[in-house]
Design a protein around this motif. Structure first.
Motif: not given
Length: 280
Positions: A143-166
């Motif tokens: 994409x046009x961006x080389x990185x994203x450094x973003x603030x989210x609610x903790x719940x959303x952040x956990x969804x972004x990095x979550x693994x299958x089965x969780x």
């Protein structure tokens, strides 16, 4: 007393410009310049970098980015009450801050950038997820961006990095990890914000990677959204909303129709999306 960057303290700026945070805009202001500097550093060395910032508000993170060496910050702000405060920062850093008044869901920052940029933002809560999905699903990759450094609610952040089965695994997990790597850098307590939200926030850092497989990103998003729309149901039921024969599509993909979405790996979702595409 001036802040380390030579500008007035943020509390003074907010008071002088009457910038009470608006819940309707999802605003929660960060006033601790040490904390905003930490967020800025999480994006990597800033010397010479071009940055896109969404929802700068009174400019706490904006100041940190410029103070630590960003060559250019393109700040998109919907709330015109904040424009005068941001204008003072622009005057302090001549030629390095471009402020665009508008909705980040509608504004294209690309004409203001000279090349690949980083996106660094304390995202407004009410549009953060939608913006992330858009940044993760452009037709062209990288994409046009080389990185994203973003603030989210903790719940959303956990969804972004979550693994299958969780429990947290879902649409954002698949879209974020299909062709990028994501990690939670650190948490930010509610007390750091004005007004304090009811939940802990987290800073997430995302970098693009080669795709695991080539799939139409819009189709993948549609398939994943359908699969997780009824988490408790089997795929043979949840995929009916796609308008194709779910049993045929699942058989073609080699996936047991009695499985649930949260058990599928990202590679299996990619296979499923290709199967849906083949079914036409």
């Amino acid at each position: 007393m001036s802040a380390p960057d030579g500008l007035p303290p943020l509390r003074e700026v907010i008071t002088r410009h009457g910038l009470a945070a608006k819940k309707s805009l999802g605003q929660n202001f960060l006033l601790d310049l040490n904390l905003t500097a930490r967020i800025a550093r999480a994006s990597g060395p800033l010397e010479g970098a071009e940055i896109v910032e969404v929802g700068p508000g009174p400019g706490g993170l904006t100041r940190a980015l410029l103070w630590q060496g960003a060559a250019k910050v393109v700040a998109i702000e919907r709330d015109r009450r904040c424009l005068d405060a941001l204008g003072e920062i622009a005057a302090h850093y001549p030629g390095r801050l471009i402020v665009i008044e508008g909705d980040a869901l509608e504004v294209d920052p690309l004409p203001h950038l000279g090349g690949p940029a980083r996106i660094v933002a304390n995202l407004p809560y009410n549009i953060g997820t939608e913006l992330l999905v858009r940044w993760l699903t452009p037709p062209e990759w990288p994409p046009f961006w080389e990185s994203l450094t973003l603030m989210f609610q903790r719940e959303v952040a956990e969804r972004i990095v979550a693994q299958p089965g969780t429990k947290a695994y879902g649409r954002l997990s698949v879209l974020a990890q299909w062709r990028s790597s994501a990690r939670i850098v650190f948490d930010v307590p509610p007390s750091a914000f004005v007004p304090p939200p009811k939940v802990t926030s987290s800073v997430v850092h995302i970098r693009p990677t080669p795709p695991r497989a080539e799939v139409d990103p819009r189709l993948l998003e549609k398939v994943v959204a359908a699969a997780f729309s009824q988490r408790r149901k089997m795929l043979r039921q949840s995929l009916k909303s796609l308008g194709t024969d779910p049993l045929g599509v699942l058989a073609h993909a080699g996936i047991d129709p009695t499985r649930r979405a949260e058990t599928l790996s990202i590679d299996e979702f990619l296979t499923l999306a290709r199967s849906v595409a083949a079914a036409g």
